[in-house]
Scaffold this motif. Sequence first.
Motif, PDB file in Angstrom:
ATOM      1  N   THR A   1      27.866  -9.959 -27.223  1.00 26.20           N
ATOM      2  CA  THR A   1      26.837 -10.325 -28.287  1.00 26.20           C
ATOM      3  C   THR A   1      25.762 -11.052 -27.574  1.00 26.20           C
ATOM      4  N   ALA A   2      24.582 -10.475 -28.000  1.00 23.07           N
ATOM      5  CA  ALA A   2      23.143 -11.341 -27.770  1.00 23.07           C
ATOM      6  C   ALA A   2      22.805 -11.859 -28.740  1.00 23.07           C
ATOM      7  N   THR A   3      22.289 -13.103 -28.687  1.00 22.86           N
ATOM      8  CA  THR A   3      21.712 -13.612 -29.891  1.00 22.86           C
ATOM      9  C   THR A   3      20.513 -14.076 -29.579  1.00 22.86           C
TER      10      THR A   3
ATOM     11  N   SER B   1      21.282  -5.881 -21.138  1.00 23.63           N
ATOM     12  CA  SER B   1      22.217  -4.990 -20.609  1.00 23.63           C
ATOM     13  C   SER B   1      22.955  -3.845 -21.412  1.00 23.63           C
ATOM     14  N   PRO B   2      22.993  -2.674 -20.919  1.00 26.18           N
ATOM     15  CA  PRO B   2      23.654  -1.651 -21.932  1.00 26.18           C
ATOM     16  C   PRO B   2      25.002  -1.803 -22.476  1.00 26.18           C
ATOM     17  N   ASP B   3      25.475  -2.832 -21.996  1.00 27.44           N
ATOM     18  CA  ASP B   3      26.937  -3.210 -22.487  1.00 27.44           C
ATOM     19  C   ASP B   3      26.943  -4.113 -23.875  1.00 27.44           C
TER      20      ASP B   3
ATOM     21  N   GLY C   1      17.717   1.430 -23.662  1.00 27.03           N
ATOM     22  CA  GLY C   1      19.223   1.676 -23.218  1.00 27.03           C
ATOM     23  C   GLY C   1      20.255   1.133 -23.945  1.00 27.03           C
ATOM     24  N   LEU C   2      19.816   0.537 -25.060  1.00 25.61           N
ATOM     25  CA  LEU C   2      21.003  -0.060 -25.718  1.00 25.61           C
ATOM     26  C   LEU C   2      21.742   0.995 -26.843  1.00 25.61           C
ATOM     27  N   LEU C   3      22.473   1.766 -26.087  1.00 30.22           N
ATOM     28  CA  LEU C   3      23.169   2.789 -26.673  1.00 30.22           C
ATOM     29  C   LEU C   3      24.617   2.382 -27.430  1.00 30.22           C
ATOM     30  N   ASN C   4      24.926   1.310 -26.815  1.00 29.40           N
ATOM     31  CA  ASN C   4      26.613   0.782 -27.203  1.00 29.40           C
ATOM     32  C   ASN C   4      26.613  -0.191 -28.167  1.00 29.40           C
ATOM     33  N   LEU C   5      25.328  -0.345 -29.039  1.00 33.96           N
ATOM     34  CA  LEU C   5      25.176  -1.212 -30.062  1.00 33.96           C
ATOM     35  C   LEU C   5      26.058  -0.810 -31.336  1.00 33.96           C
TER      36      LEU C   5
ATOM     37  N   ALA D   1      31.185  -7.199 -14.611  1.00 33.15           N
ATOM     38  CA  ALA D   1      31.420  -7.620 -15.750  1.00 33.15           C
ATOM     39  C   ALA D   1      30.541  -8.954 -16.214  1.00 33.15           C
ATOM     40  N   SER D   2      30.160  -9.743 -15.393  1.00 30.34           N
ATOM     41  CA  SER D   2      29.301 -10.901 -15.688  1.00 30.34           C
ATOM     42  C   SER D   2      27.736 -10.529 -15.878  1.00 30.34           C
ATOM     43  N   ASP D   3      27.211  -9.405 -15.387  1.00 31.85           N
ATOM     44  CA  ASP D   3      25.970  -8.965 -15.480  1.00 31.85           C
ATOM     45  C   ASP D   3      25.459  -8.963 -16.994  1.00 31.85           C
ATOM     46  N   TRP D   4      26.150  -8.569 -17.912  1.00 28.27           N
ATOM     47  CA  TRP D   4      25.548  -8.568 -19.355  1.00 28.27           C
ATOM     48  C   TRP D   4      25.675  -9.805 -19.980  1.00 28.27           C
TER      49      TRP D   4
END
Length: 586
Positions: free
Chosen positions: A46-48, A61-63, A86-90, A24-27
């Motif tokens: 969220t990735a800003t 991360s794919p998450d 690999g960003l399929l969960n956007l 859980a902390s990898d993303w």
Amino acid sequence: MSMRVSWARWYWIVIFTTCTARTASDWLDCAHIATCRCKWSSGKKTATCASGDLRRPPSLSPDIQVLDLHDNPLRNLPQEVFLNIGLLNLQRLNLRATKLRSIHADAFLELRILIEVDLADNDLAILPRDIFRGNERLRLVVLSNNPLTTLVADQFPSLPHLRMLLLDGCRLRTIQTNALRNLKSLETIDLRRNQLTFLRLITFALPALKTMSLSGNPWRCDCRLREFKDWFLESKLGTEELLCVEPSTQSGNKWRNVPSESMACPPEVKSSTLVVRAEIGLAATFGCWVHGVPKPSVTWLLDGVEIHNSSIDCELEETDTVIEDETPDDKVPGSVRWVNITLLNVTSSAAGEWTCVAKSIAGESRAVISLVLPRSQTATARTAPGIPQLLGVVFGALGALACLGFLAAVACWQLRRRTVPPSRSFTDQEKRLIDASVVVSCDRSIADMASPCDFELTERSLSLDDQPRGCGFDPVHITIEGTPGAFPPPPAEFAVPVPYGNIFISVQVSGRGEPGKYPDLLSGGATLPRRSRTCCNAPAYDNMGPRVTATGSSTWSLPGASTENAETSETPVLTLPPPPPEFVSL
């Protein structure tokens, strides 16, 4: 036993919890990208990465569910760019102000849970068709402030969940009829601050549409906007006041204050052809294409004069046509018709300029068609030539041929006269000359025939003292005698056009009989002396080729003659031997 089971259970629980916590902390670990910050925001991972000078989307991360890339110089999005990292969960993607100029049609492919995409404030002049194919869960698309000019047919694929489409601040001039037909759930569309002059009602016949924003466009309140304006005001889809910019008579008026009857378009007329070629006595059909709202009236003029069925035998026919072209110059459907005229019996009076005139309250328009007849039917008839005229032509031609024949004959006669040698028939004067003696001078060239050493009559003195001054030898006297019929004629190659009699030639040499003084004419070939123009310094003999000697043989000229057989006879006479058998007279 129970203690062992409980300890084992707790062991696996601790391991699972530890692993889960680490995963859980990898993303959240975005340290490898200095400009990115990963965090929880509104319950989303969220990735800003805003304002980070990124040239392409970063590998995270794919998450990650929300990616904010605004204010990065991406410039373009290649094919399957998010699938490849690999960003399929956007679910939300912010690409505002990323200087995008082009996007591949499959750039967002496989982002199946994408809900929102923001492409505002970019340089997109063209939006690829089906750009959001595979993004069936989309609810919001923001395309504001892009230099888009056209939305083509089927611009968007089937997006059953799309609720809001923002196109404000673009440069849209045309939205084609079927551009939005796959957006069955669209509720809000923002078209403010574009370059739209009219819209079609059918384009926005969407079942879920609730709000339309249309202010800030240069609306032209004419027949093309008439139907949409009436529908929009009745639908209550917008609350803002919309103003007319064109035409000048309606400029500044609010939509609700402009009567529909006054929203007219000037008639437009196009001829089916520019020139019609017809035959007298046959039917001819031509027409014009007429457009205008309200429906204009059409009349026909022939050379500026209005025609009616009573004035000319014709039929008028009108056919309505629906325009379905999707271009910026589209006309209102049902406002176009063909007006054809058929001349049942073409006469010479029908030739001229036919004008199709369309009139309405908005103005007038014309188209001209020229009707022409065969030239042979409009020109003055020419009568057949009479018998005297025909005879005159025939005799004139025969006379011309006769003149040409005469001229040709004269030319041939002149040519024959030049080429055929003159007649050799003997006249009385020639017969007297035959009996005369001809003195052969020392110069026998034709060019010098007038010199004193050429030919002289036998009446001149034969003495050595009387020789012409300047000659270095005694003259040779040749006497030509002959009686016709005594000998056969010469061979054919020596014949002349006029036959002549036999000729006897005798050579008389006068002199002192000194050996070597003169060549022996009986025993060998010799050349008679020739005198040059100076007549004195020339050699005694020339070399003029083969000669027929006195003995009848053919030999070459010799520079001199042998004196062995020379005779000193004062006047030797040479007589031709009898002719060979082949020359015997027949």
